[in-house]
Design a protein around this motif. Sequence first.
Motif, mmCIF file in Angstrom:
data_model
loop_
_atom_site.group_PDB
_atom_site.id
_atom_site.type_symbol
_atom_site.label_atom_id
_atom_site.label_comp_id
_atom_site.label_asym_id
_atom_site.label_seq_id
_atom_site.Cartn_x
_atom_site.Cartn_y
_atom_site.Cartn_z
ATOM 1 N N ALA A 204 12.442 -5.615 -5.510
ATOM 2 C CA ALA A 204 11.336 -6.717 -5.568
ATOM 3 C C ALA A 204 11.414 -7.730 -6.702
ATOM 4 O O ALA A 204 11.280 -8.882 -6.672
ATOM 5 C CB ALA A 204 10.094 -5.922 -5.844
ATOM 6 N N LEU A 205 12.061 -7.283 -7.783
ATOM 7 C CA LEU A 205 12.318 -7.885 -9.068
ATOM 8 C C LEU A 205 13.457 -8.838 -8.614
ATOM 9 O O LEU A 205 13.515 -9.926 -9.177
ATOM 10 C CB LEU A 205 12.589 -7.145 -10.183
ATOM 11 N N VAL A 206 14.444 -8.533 -8.151
ATOM 12 C CA VAL A 206 15.506 -9.509 -7.869
ATOM 13 C C VAL A 206 15.161 -10.415 -6.850
ATOM 14 O O VAL A 206 15.530 -11.592 -6.900
ATOM 15 C CB VAL A 206 16.815 -8.305 -7.046
ATOM 16 N N LEU A 207 14.238 -10.168 -5.577
ATOM 17 C CA LEU A 207 13.820 -10.908 -4.816
ATOM 18 C C LEU A 207 12.692 -12.089 -5.161
ATOM 19 O O LEU A 207 12.533 -13.029 -4.289
ATOM 20 C CB LEU A 207 13.532 -10.083 -3.377
ATOM 21 N N ASP A 208 11.979 -11.658 -6.276
ATOM 22 C CA ASP A 208 10.838 -12.273 -6.321
ATOM 23 C C ASP A 208 11.105 -13.693 -6.862
ATOM 24 O O ASP A 208 11.996 -13.940 -7.655
ATOM 25 C CB ASP A 208 10.057 -11.680 -7.635
ATOM 26 N N ARG A 209 10.602 -14.680 -6.292
ATOM 27 C CA ARG A 209 10.759 -16.085 -6.411
ATOM 28 C C ARG A 209 9.663 -16.892 -5.699
ATOM 29 O O ARG A 209 9.085 -16.593 -4.719
ATOM 30 C CB ARG A 209 11.945 -16.694 -6.041
ATOM 31 N N PRO A 210 9.047 -18.173 -6.413
ATOM 32 C CA PRO A 210 8.187 -19.023 -5.858
ATOM 33 C C PRO A 210 8.741 -19.215 -4.438
ATOM 34 O O PRO A 210 9.697 -19.710 -4.047
ATOM 35 C CB PRO A 210 8.118 -19.922 -6.540
ATOM 36 N N GLY A 211 7.861 -19.280 -3.491
ATOM 37 C CA GLY A 211 7.949 -19.733 -1.907
ATOM 38 C C GLY A 211 8.487 -18.615 -1.207
ATOM 39 O O GLY A 211 8.884 -18.883 0.215
ATOM 40 N N ARG A 212 8.497 -17.535 -1.459
ATOM 41 C CA ARG A 212 9.028 -16.281 -0.982
ATOM 42 C C ARG A 212 7.920 -15.074 -1.140
ATOM 43 O O ARG A 212 7.336 -14.934 -2.132
ATOM 44 C CB ARG A 212 10.270 -15.632 -1.371
ATOM 45 N N THR A 213 7.561 -14.335 0.092
ATOM 46 C CA THR A 213 6.819 -13.365 -0.077
ATOM 47 C C THR A 213 7.619 -12.131 0.275
ATOM 48 O O THR A 213 8.435 -12.086 1.193
ATOM 49 C CB THR A 213 5.662 -13.270 0.990
ATOM 50 N N VAL A 214 7.527 -11.188 -0.717
ATOM 51 C CA VAL A 214 8.187 -9.683 -0.491
ATOM 52 C C VAL A 214 7.093 -8.728 -0.105
ATOM 53 O O VAL A 214 6.150 -8.371 -0.779
ATOM 54 C CB VAL A 214 8.720 -9.352 -1.885
ATOM 55 N N HIS A 215 7.182 -8.168 1.103
ATOM 56 C CA HIS A 215 6.304 -7.070 1.662
ATOM 57 C C HIS A 215 7.157 -5.960 1.240
ATOM 58 O O HIS A 215 8.213 -5.552 1.292
ATOM 59 C CB HIS A 215 6.264 -7.056 3.062
ATOM 60 N N ALA A 216 6.514 -4.655 0.885
ATOM 61 C CA ALA A 216 6.666 -3.475 0.942
ATOM 62 C C ALA A 216 5.803 -2.429 1.374
ATOM 63 O O ALA A 216 4.562 -2.518 1.332
ATOM 64 C CB ALA A 216 6.824 -2.933 -0.829
ATOM 65 N N VAL A 217 6.448 -1.290 2.371
ATOM 66 C CA VAL A 217 5.564 -0.482 3.064
ATOM 67 C C VAL A 217 5.965 0.819 2.779
ATOM 68 O O VAL A 217 7.355 1.153 2.662
ATOM 69 C CB VAL A 217 5.794 -0.965 4.441
ATOM 70 N N SER A 218 5.106 1.756 2.638
ATOM 71 C CA SER A 218 5.498 3.270 2.619
ATOM 72 C C SER A 218 4.303 3.744 3.355
ATOM 73 O O SER A 218 3.518 3.261 3.517
ATOM 74 C CB SER A 218 5.814 3.881 1.404
ATOM 75 N N ARG A 219 4.591 5.141 3.753
ATOM 76 C CA ARG A 219 3.446 5.901 4.313
ATOM 77 C C ARG A 219 2.075 5.870 3.556
ATOM 78 O O ARG A 219 1.069 5.771 4.147
ATOM 79 C CB ARG A 219 3.858 7.612 4.359
ATOM 80 N N PHE A 293 5.170 21.960 -0.228
ATOM 81 C CA PHE A 293 5.173 21.059 -1.369
ATOM 82 C C PHE A 293 5.691 19.594 -0.867
ATOM 83 O O PHE A 293 5.094 18.582 -1.195
ATOM 84 C CB PHE A 293 6.130 21.400 -2.579
ATOM 85 N N LEU A 294 6.701 19.628 -0.105
ATOM 86 C CA LEU A 294 7.437 18.476 0.259
ATOM 87 C C LEU A 294 6.412 17.586 1.084
ATOM 88 O O LEU A 294 6.447 16.285 1.300
ATOM 89 C CB LEU A 294 8.567 18.608 0.960
ATOM 90 N N GLY A 295 5.657 18.311 1.927
ATOM 91 C CA GLY A 295 4.741 17.818 2.882
ATOM 92 C C GLY A 295 3.410 17.118 2.272
ATOM 93 O O GLY A 295 2.828 16.135 2.812
ATOM 94 N N ARG A 296 3.023 17.865 1.143
ATOM 95 C CA ARG A 296 1.752 17.702 0.598
ATOM 96 C C ARG A 296 1.864 17.010 -0.813
ATOM 97 O O ARG A 296 0.918 16.297 -1.088
ATOM 98 C CB ARG A 296 1.067 19.134 0.573
ATOM 99 N N ASP A 297 2.788 17.411 -1.452
ATOM 100 C CA ASP A 297 2.578 16.943 -2.951
ATOM 101 C C ASP A 297 3.748 16.077 -3.372
ATOM 102 O O ASP A 297 3.743 15.533 -4.363
ATOM 103 C CB ASP A 297 2.620 18.330 -3.873
ATOM 104 N N ALA A 298 4.885 16.075 -2.607
ATOM 105 C CA ALA A 298 6.290 15.448 -3.255
ATOM 106 C C ALA A 298 5.859 13.822 -3.524
ATOM 107 O O ALA A 298 6.268 13.599 -4.471
ATOM 108 C CB ALA A 298 7.365 15.240 -2.129
#
Length: 899
Positions: A204-219, A293-298
């Motif tokens: 996101a830091l590399v791609l950040d610039r005016p005129g561009r939107t960077v979307h990020a998605v996770s669960r 742990f992996l399913g609940r707390d990771a």
Amino acid sequence: MAVVGAGAAGALVAVQVCETATRRRTPLDLVLIDPAPEAGRGTAYATEVPEHRLNVPVGQMSCYPDDPGHFRRWLCAHGEPTVRDSDFAPRHRYGSYLADTLGRAIIAAHGTVSVRRLRTRATGLADGPGGRPVLRLADGGTVTADGVVLATGPAAGRADWAPDGVTGSDRFVARPWAPGALAGVGPSDDVLLVGTGLTAVDLALVLDRPGRTVHAVSRTGLLPQAHALAPLPAVPPPPELAVLPFPALRRAVLRYVAATRRAHGDWRPAFDGLRPWIGQLWQGLTDDERAEFLGRDATPWNVHRHRMAPSTAEAVARARAARRLRVHAGRVTGAAPTADGGLAVALSGGRELRVAWVVDCTGPGLRADAGGDPLWSGLLADGLAVPGPLGIGVATDGGRLRDARGEAGRPLFTLGAPRRGELWETTAIPEIRVQAKEVAEALLAPLGPTARPARRRPTDQFGLPLSTHAAAAAAFRSGLGRVMTVRAKAAEAFARATELDPGFALGHAALALLGHEGGADVDVARALADAHRSVRERGDERERSFVDVVTRRIRDHETPGAPGSSSASSGVSDGDTALIGHLERFPGDAFALGIAVPTIAFAGVGDLDGTLALRLVERTAPVYGGHWFPTSLLAFVRQEQGLIDEAGELARAALTEEPASGHAVHALAHVHYETGAHRVGREWLDGWIGGHGRGAVHRAHFSWHVALHELALDDAEAVRRRWFAQLAPGQVGGVRALVDSGSLLWRARMCRNWSGRVPVDGVLDAVERDLVERPSTAFTALHSALALTAAGDLPALRRLRVHAAGADPVQREVVVPLCDALEAVLEEEWATAAERLSALLPSLRRVGGSAAQREVVEETLLYALVEAGHSDRARRLLEERLDRRDSPLDLRRLAGLGA
């Protein structure tokens, strides 16, 4: 030995192998197999983006587990002198550090370890003749080794989350860190990052610039938390965590984090305190509990545990506030091409994002062969390796690979990410560097030192055996000789000894001590760590005891004591106790004796009346059989006791045998001063400085002694010439400038022997500010107070007073009232200054140093008495001084009082 992978883990293993083999004198060939152009960088540290910061502070990123300050010192030496342990360095700087440290280790190991770089990949491994592993290489070659380390780093992910509409598109970037992976992204192209961890943050830091939107998605849509701007110390967890069942363990951890937050206002110290426990706690879980742990707390664990640098978090916050970075919670459920060549990406919940590119930021795969690496795939298929718990990584016995039969008999090792199934937290430098050291020791353990014909060990000048070879012993003897005569280039001689034999513990310990107490340009922490590593592998009882003495003396003070003070504190410290015990067992250790008896080179032992130093010299003298060295030390002790005639005889006897003996010269200089033989003393000492003293390491202190004679002779022009020729900044620096140059200026001013403002500002510029305002010893603090007074810097004098009030008892009880008296001097409250200085004189001896050095306070008192109009008290003080010794200066001042 073959190391597959030359990123961070491979470089750390190679450093440890080179250094351990060299210390043990075990010749071997080391082969590094990696196609990267430079060793040490790998994927993580190959970035050249300055905004990409480490997510672990500088103080925790050293290559060496037993030398935590190594990376910070490297940064200081490479253009960042103000960096702190709590700072977050650019990642490309850490790559340079790894490469440089490896390069230095290879150079130092030359002659014992030969290192080759093969710019190719290892594609397979099989058992060869005699059970030796044979590596197959992508270029068709093979490498047969006695031991192999698989330092391959995290496995590439498989993008299991991605629907066909994403993976089938040419606008999908599966490996964002591959060279040129993002080269096609246009200036106004919107981008979707799948994943919201540290990889997504960096992109996101590399791609950040005016005129561009960077979307990020996770669960969850959770970004990593930020490190604190002012981090608090870690809070250890309750010890009962190790024995609790998983449900109770989970509740106990949550209570511990909540309690830490209530007590300290921050949850981070709790997570930092848990870090050393994670491997033990993880190994205590069953596979079902690990899966829970992996399913609940990771995810919440990773969000809080793997944090962003504060500057990174600030940049992310700015991008989000400007809506250039938008974070979503959900899953990618589908994708279809758009008319403009991009992708319409469907998210769970019915949302759709139109972007030009989709980038996989979900991080590495959990299986060792997740990215299709043919080496790991082949090892697993052939039964030479087996998956770890829950199929994560591989199973090992302390890093040695287990095979399909559960045995760990082959010389195959791994570290870092492939051990994640066993340790969970194993991908950061603090864990990897410990594993690298363990792997190197395990690799070399079957080899042992090279068999050599039994022969008598070389010795030092007094017959004590040295655990090294003849050439290194000769260099050590040269350094010891220079220490005994107080001559320059002792550190260079000891450094040469360690270059000839990197496993020579005494050489490393001597360097550490000279750097700490003698002001030599030495990386003290590194030299001390090398001494410990070496003495464990090759050292007799005396050498182990000496390394312990040096360690304790260094740990007694955070900064070096004043070289030239005869006793830096009022009591015997832990280091002093160890030194005295060492000399009782090994009285013939001349280096230790020189450290213990206070003359000029070292701080000596904390002893108020000199009787301890006298006992040490008298007890050890019979071992030396009349040698000039203990005689010269005894001469100095005797003059400190006021036995001036005996001191002179002893000093002259020592100089007859060794005209370059700095200790004897120092003693005789004091004898001349205390007997009022100023003309004889000036001519004799001036001649020695220009002759036998040309190589003296503390020439400035001897020049100071000559200047004292010139002051006593009331020769103002001679004093000025001496200062500018031999004591001005440029000629003298560091603590010597403070103790000798600065005190002489103030003394000359108090004697009314220096007209106009004294040039003390240059002296203060030549000394580190911490040493001036936060000195570790009372002796240094006294001279700091005088220099600051000479400069008229009242705020700094008050800061020094605050420091002294919270320091050791001598600083609290002597330096604090001295600062008060000098403040009165600066404010020209002469009567107050005179009363305070007069009250201080009886306790002044506690700061250490010689009577001649402490006399500068008495000179200040005389000045204050005259300015306050207390002529009778000034006259009595001058008459008492003239009863002790002749002084044209004091005669002139006494006559002035009469007039």
